[in-house]
Design a protein around this motif. Structure first.
Motif, mmCIF file in Angstrom:
data_model
loop_
_atom_site.group_PDB
_atom_site.id
_atom_site.type_symbol
_atom_site.label_atom_id
_atom_site.label_comp_id
_atom_site.label_asym_id
_atom_site.label_seq_id
_atom_site.Cartn_x
_atom_site.Cartn_y
_atom_site.Cartn_z
ATOM 1 N N GLY A 157 -0.555 -12.423 57.623
ATOM 2 C CA GLY A 157 0.042 -13.702 57.891
ATOM 3 C C GLY A 157 1.459 -13.779 56.928
ATOM 4 N N ALA A 158 1.556 -12.703 56.188
ATOM 5 C CA ALA A 158 2.687 -12.795 55.270
ATOM 6 C C ALA A 158 4.149 -12.716 56.032
ATOM 7 C CB ALA A 158 2.678 -11.749 54.258
ATOM 8 N N SER A 159 5.034 -13.454 55.504
ATOM 9 C CA SER A 159 6.436 -13.582 56.087
ATOM 10 C C SER A 159 7.442 -12.564 54.973
ATOM 11 C CB SER A 159 6.862 -14.974 56.145
ATOM 12 O OG SER A 159 6.268 -15.842 57.002
ATOM 13 N N MET A 160 6.802 -12.548 54.161
ATOM 14 C CA MET A 160 7.621 -11.506 52.982
ATOM 15 C C MET A 160 6.279 -10.835 52.223
ATOM 16 S SD MET A 160 11.149 -12.783 51.439
ATOM 17 C CE MET A 160 12.413 -11.640 51.194
ATOM 18 N N VAL A 161 7.002 -9.674 51.600
ATOM 19 C CA VAL A 161 5.957 -8.798 50.901
ATOM 20 C C VAL A 161 6.653 -8.547 49.692
ATOM 21 C CG1 VAL A 161 4.489 -6.794 50.659
ATOM 22 C CG2 VAL A 161 4.727 -7.886 53.147
ATOM 23 N N GLN A 162 5.921 -8.603 48.349
ATOM 24 C CA GLN A 162 6.442 -8.163 47.198
ATOM 25 C C GLN A 162 5.531 -6.942 46.695
ATOM 26 O OE1 GLN A 162 6.224 -11.789 44.463
ATOM 27 N NE2 GLN A 162 7.774 -12.608 45.664
ATOM 28 N N ILE A 163 6.494 -6.208 45.917
ATOM 29 C CA ILE A 163 5.844 -5.044 45.259
ATOM 30 C C ILE A 163 5.968 -4.987 43.841
ATOM 31 C CG2 ILE A 163 6.071 -2.673 45.089
ATOM 32 C CD1 ILE A 163 7.496 -2.632 47.771
ATOM 33 N N GLY A 164 4.915 -4.948 43.116
ATOM 34 C CA GLY A 164 4.757 -4.875 41.707
ATOM 35 C C GLY A 164 4.436 -3.503 40.927
ATOM 36 N N THR A 165 3.085 -3.221 40.850
ATOM 37 C CA THR A 165 2.826 -1.940 40.130
ATOM 38 C C THR A 165 3.420 -0.711 40.616
ATOM 39 O OG1 THR A 165 0.623 -2.881 39.624
ATOM 40 C CG2 THR A 165 1.013 -0.294 39.654
ATOM 41 N N ALA A 166 3.571 -0.716 41.954
ATOM 42 C CA ALA A 166 4.292 0.566 42.404
ATOM 43 C C ALA A 166 5.693 0.685 42.022
ATOM 44 C CB ALA A 166 3.938 0.721 43.808
ATOM 45 N N LEU A 167 6.449 -0.593 42.149
ATOM 46 C CA LEU A 167 7.708 -0.589 41.831
ATOM 47 C C LEU A 167 7.886 -0.114 40.344
ATOM 48 C CD1 LEU A 167 10.673 -1.480 42.201
ATOM 49 C CD2 LEU A 167 9.886 -3.645 41.835
ATOM 50 N N HIS A 168 7.030 -0.666 39.546
ATOM 51 C CA HIS A 168 7.198 -0.140 38.206
ATOM 52 C C HIS A 168 6.929 1.357 38.067
ATOM 53 C CE1 HIS A 168 6.410 -0.711 33.640
ATOM 54 N NE2 HIS A 168 5.406 0.227 33.867
#
Length: 312
Positions: free
Chosen positions: A263-274
């Motif tokens: 159901g997400a319209s947008m997706v954020q990346i945290g640990t993997a981006l770091h």
């Protein structure tokens, strides 16, 4: 032609992927790197009324399955980030952005939001109700009465697009209760989820981070099932006008696909981006497009929220 474009409220984004607050967003230079990447947007570091140094080092550690952190909200003060996003919005062909903020008390939160309301910034704001790493401060969003009081007052004066960043919930009744609170207000989005609070990771006989005797927020692979559950639970319960940003455990196109499927319209990346840096957005976008192409989906709305269940 496969597209990963999306919308949050009335704002368009060329790509549904972006950073999670807390990663690659402390300084203008880091935010500019995200802006120059294939990410559809960036969210700023959660800004407080005054600049903060945060907790003592070491306060972040990579682990076998993700990360643990107890940052303590280090940031340059919300004015620093407000000035930057306002500056960018006035540039031609600028991406739309998210300004993340929170007060260390309800009074501070209202002081900050009133200044944003009076400012020239017209973009999206994320009120962080899920700061688990400030010693002695509980997560606001676990207290439904306080959350209701804060949002009631906020929407008595705040007229710009506003969403909230949420901690993970773990009980069905809490999904019901939280959604009942959020559905009372004209929120533009909810962001599910922040890290799972107060995990503990040990190396040999010693904790990995210094603050809180090693207790910290868990991110990465550990939290994807919890994040997906929260995204889908709120997709099922929230007013359709309240969109969902999915955050937690995204390190591949398949992970992003599952967040959207829930159901997400947008997706954020945290640990993997770091761990990988801003080039990760190109890799994950290509992987997501490949999955969409294989399944015959041209845009994310073709499959968003269309999770299949096993019938009895």
């Amino acid at each position: 032609m496969v597209s990963t474009a999306t919308k949050i409220g009335n704002f368009d984004f060329d790509n549904c992927l972006m950073n999670a607050a807390g990663v690659y967003c402390m300084t203008r230079e880091e935010l500019a790197e995200i802006d120059a990447s294939l990410a559809g947007s960036f969210v700023t570091k959660t800004g407080t009324l005054e600049a903060r140094d945060g907790n003592p080092e070491p306060r972040y550690a990579d682990t076998l399955l993700g990360s643990i952190n107890s940052m303590g909200l280090p940031n340059k003060g919300f004015d620093y980030y407000l000035d930057y996003v306002t500056e960018l919005q006035n540039q031609p062909n600028s991406k739309n952005h998210f300004l993340s903020l929170v007060g260390l008390s309800p009074a501070e939160t209202h002081t900050i939001l009133k200044q944003v309301e009076a400012s020239d910034y017209t973009g999206l704001v994320e009120l962080n109700l899920s700061c688990p790493n400030v010693p002695g401060k509980p997560q606001i969003a676990y207290d439904f009465e306080t959350t209701t009081e804060i949002l009631t007052e906020v929407f008595s004066y705040y007229t710009k697009p506003l969403g909230v960043k949420l901690p993970p919930y773990f009980d069905i009744v809490h999904f019901d209760q939280a959604a009942a609170v959020f559905n009372q207000f004209p929120l533009t989005f909810v962001n599910c989820v922040n890290s799972i609070g107060n995990g503990l990771v040990i190396d040999d006989e010693t904790v990995l981070i210094r603050p809180k005797n090693g207790f910290g927020g868990i991110g990465g692979d550990y939290i994807k099932p919890t994040a997906l559950a929260n995204v889908h639970a709120f997709y099922q319960r929230l007013n359709p006008s309240i969109q969902i940003i999915g955050t937690g455990g995204v390190k591949s196109g398949r992970d992003a696909f599952e967040h959207i499927l829930c159901g997400a319209s947008m997706v954020q990346i945290g640990t993997a981006l770091h761990q990988e840096g801003p080039a990760i957005f190109e890799r994950i976008t290509n992987e997501l497009k490949a999955i969409m192409s294989e399944k015959g989906y041209e845009k994310i709305e073709d499959f968003r929220g269309k999770l299949n269940y096993i019938e009895a």
